[in-house]
Design a protein around this motif. Sequence first.
Motif, PDB file in Angstrom:
ATOM      1  N   ILE A   5       0.833  -1.216   0.000  1.00 26.85           N
ATOM      2  CA  ILE A   5       0.000   0.000   0.000  1.00 26.85           C
ATOM      3  C   ILE A   5       0.867   1.265   0.000  1.00 26.85           C
ATOM      4  N   THR A   6       2.162   1.111  -0.272  1.00 23.47           N
ATOM      5  CA  THR A   6       3.057   2.273  -0.210  1.00 23.47           C
ATOM      6  C   THR A   6       3.113   3.006  -1.549  1.00 23.47           C
ATOM      7  N   ASP A   7       3.087   4.340  -1.486  1.00 31.63           N
ATOM      8  CA  ASP A   7       3.136   5.161  -2.705  1.00 31.63           C
ATOM      9  C   ASP A   7       4.576   5.538  -3.066  1.00 31.63           C
ATOM     10  N   TYR A   8       5.357   5.926  -2.060  1.00 29.28           N
ATOM     11  CA  TYR A   8       6.733   6.360  -2.328  1.00 29.28           C
ATOM     12  C   TYR A   8       7.731   5.532  -1.539  1.00 29.28           C
ATOM     13  N   GLY A   9       8.786   5.094  -2.212  1.00 27.24           N
ATOM     14  CA  GLY A   9       9.896   4.436  -1.538  1.00 27.24           C
ATOM     15  C   GLY A   9      11.096   5.374  -1.599  1.00 27.24           C
ATOM     16  N   LEU A  10      11.744   5.580  -0.468  1.00 25.95           N
ATOM     17  CA  LEU A  10      12.971   6.384  -0.469  1.00 25.95           C
ATOM     18  C   LEU A  10      14.125   5.395  -0.604  1.00 25.95           C
ATOM     19  N   CYS A  11      14.694   5.366  -1.804  1.00 26.05           N
ATOM     20  CA  CYS A  11      15.616   4.282  -2.154  1.00 26.05           C
ATOM     21  C   CYS A  11      17.070   4.769  -2.155  1.00 26.05           C
ATOM     22  N   ALA A  12      17.926   4.019  -1.458  1.00 29.91           N
ATOM     23  CA  ALA A  12      19.364   4.326  -1.483  1.00 29.91           C
ATOM     24  C   ALA A  12      19.999   3.489  -2.593  1.00 29.91           C
ATOM     25  N   ALA A  13      20.718   4.164  -3.503  1.00 29.80           N
ATOM     26  CA  ALA A  13      21.338   3.455  -4.632  1.00 29.80           C
ATOM     27  C   ALA A  13      22.722   4.043  -4.913  1.00 29.80           C
ATOM     28  N   ARG A  14      23.548   3.225  -5.548  1.00 32.61           N
ATOM     29  CA  ARG A  14      24.899   3.697  -5.895  1.00 32.61           C
ATOM     30  C   ARG A  14      24.855   4.371  -7.269  1.00 32.61           C
ATOM     31  N   THR A  15      25.318   5.616  -7.313  1.00 29.70           N
ATOM     32  CA  THR A  15      25.349   6.343  -8.590  1.00 29.70           C
ATOM     33  C   THR A  15      26.773   6.481  -9.111  1.00 29.70           C
ATOM     34  N   SER A  16      27.752   6.129  -8.270  1.00 31.41           N
ATOM     35  CA  SER A  16      29.143   6.209  -8.720  1.00 31.41           C
ATOM     36  C   SER A  16      29.996   5.235  -7.913  1.00 31.41           C
ATOM     37  N   THR A  17      31.007   4.662  -8.567  1.00 32.21           N
ATOM     38  CA  THR A  17      31.912   3.749  -7.842  1.00 32.21           C
ATOM     39  C   THR A  17      33.262   4.423  -7.600  1.00 32.21           C
ATOM     40  N   GLY A  56      18.448  15.403  -1.708  1.00 27.50           N
ATOM     41  CA  GLY A  56      19.705  15.801  -1.043  1.00 27.50           C
ATOM     42  C   GLY A  56      20.894  15.933  -1.980  1.00 27.50           C
ATOM     43  N   GLY A  57      20.702  15.728  -3.276  1.00 23.82           N
ATOM     44  CA  GLY A  57      21.780  15.898  -4.250  1.00 23.82           C
ATOM     45  C   GLY A  57      22.433  14.588  -4.647  1.00 23.82           C
ATOM     46  N   LEU A  58      22.885  14.530  -5.888  1.00 24.28           N
ATOM     47  CA  LEU A  58      23.556  13.313  -6.390  1.00 24.28           C
ATOM     48  C   LEU A  58      24.831  13.066  -5.590  1.00 24.28           C
ATOM     49  N   GLY A  59      25.037  11.828  -5.162  1.00 19.81           N
ATOM     50  CA  GLY A  59      26.255  11.473  -4.423  1.00 19.81           C
ATOM     51  C   GLY A  59      26.256  11.923  -2.969  1.00 19.81           C
ATOM     52  N   GLN A  60      25.158  12.513  -2.514  1.00 20.57           N
ATOM     53  CA  GLN A  60      25.112  13.026  -1.131  1.00 20.57           C
ATOM     54  C   GLN A  60      24.392  12.078  -0.169  1.00 20.57           C
ATOM     55  N   GLY A  61      24.085  10.861  -0.628  1.00 17.52           N
ATOM     56  CA  GLY A  61      23.259   9.948   0.174  1.00 17.52           C
ATOM     57  C   GLY A  61      23.819   9.672   1.554  1.00 17.52           C
ATOM     58  N   TRP A  62      25.124   9.427   1.640  1.00 18.32           N
ATOM     59  CA  TRP A  62      25.700   9.050   2.941  1.00 18.32           C
ATOM     60  C   TRP A  62      25.586  10.212   3.930  1.00 18.32           C
TER      61      TRP A  62
END
Length: 381
Positions: free
Chosen positions: A155-167, A217-223
């Motif tokens: 029943i969830t509409d939005y998932g806040l997903c953590a993903a790797r955009t750069s290695t 929060g910006g690309l690469g700013q997840g941590w």
Amino acid sequence: MFRERVKEELRSPDLGAALAALLGSAEREPDERGVYRLLGEHGLLGVDWPRRYGGQGRTAVHAAIAVEEMMRAGVPDTLFVNGVQTVGNLLLLAGTEEQKQRILPRLAAGRCFASVLYTEPGVGSDLSALTTRAVPVDGGHRIDGVKMFNLKSGITDYGLCAARTSTEGSRYEGLTLFLVDMRAPEVLAERLDTMSDEQFYRVALDGVRVTGADVVGGLGQGWAVLAEALPLERTGLDFALRAERWYRAGCGGFDAPEGLAGSDGHDRAAAPGPTADQLADIGRHGAATSAARLLAWRCVGSAEAGRLDELGTSTAKWYASEQAAAVARWATAAHDFDAPPELAALLDSAYREAPGLTLSGGTSEMMLQTISSFLLAGGTT
Ligand SMILES: Cc1cc2nc3c(=O)[nH]c(=O)nc-3n(C[C@H](O)[C@H](O)[C@H](O)COP(=O)(O)OP(=O)(O)OC[C@H]3O[C@@H](n4cnc5c(N)ncnc54)[C@H](O)[C@@H]3O)c2cc1C
């Protein structure tokens, strides 16, 4: 007084009746959306959010009072912890103005569910090891990966997903948070059977598209965003209130000591009371449960003053979740097979839920690691 107003709202005819029906349901995981919407309509969600985002414009203390009274009335905390508190507060902290306006008013109104997609098969405590990838495509990113232990995915509409955009760089760099539309056809949620009443989901992201407007929060700013936001999840209040509920249930299963009136006001002098050992346990758990609540309230006070610190929240989360689990074990063992059916059902549910408390929102070992690192660096509590 605000606490009295919250209690009144919870007792109001529409919300009171919907909550009673939910709590009386024989289903293992009944549909909670009606109650959720009514909580929103009665102004009990997003209490400390600004009014322009659908909140009540009150303080962190008011929000904590609302949480206490909702949980004491039996409202399942997953109705507001995952979406409103975890995702909503993170958006308030790091989201763009457009994201705040798009999502926060609907969360505060109880009209949309959100949850976090952080954990993966084999990756939980150390999120820097996550393997979900987001690769640039025309108009945004394409996300592929598998997430675990998600609640309410159906029943969830939005998932806040953590993903790797750069290695490139260290493993703490190159992580990004995205808002994912959980109803997109590339999101496949599969229910996992678990011990507790609330079921987990495994969520496969099979090429789901997101745009720049979905980056939080910006690309690469997840941590960096996670490091700032995670303490908000760890005041320990929801765990302390579980401990309180289970403690009351545990005590309620005993007859009052000789000559004392029971909690229902009837004198049960004729019935045998708890033994001396049981009384000692009642006292010990009562004190520890109060301490858990006080630690949680210390965090609420720090949040109010704008200085929520990782040491305080790790201590509160660790202590409250361990105490709630200990109370569940004690109360179940104390009443074993002789409890009346309603109490037995509550204790059974508590016993199955308790182990997860010391894992969710950061495991006890990780909390102890944070506490010890701080103390070894010369900090004081
Ligand atoms: C009720 C519940 C709700 C949840 N909801 C969500 C959700 O909505 N979204 C989501 O993404 N996830 C959710 N989770 C998952 C949760 O975040 C993870 O279970 C948690 O982060 C631990 O990760 P793990 O299960 O992979 O265990 P692991 O990280 O593999 O840990 C296993 C054990 O090893 C210990 N350990 C790990 N590393 C160390 C170390 N360095 N030193 C010492 N000990 C260590 C841990 O403390 C733990 O005891 C939920 C979990 C529960 C129980």
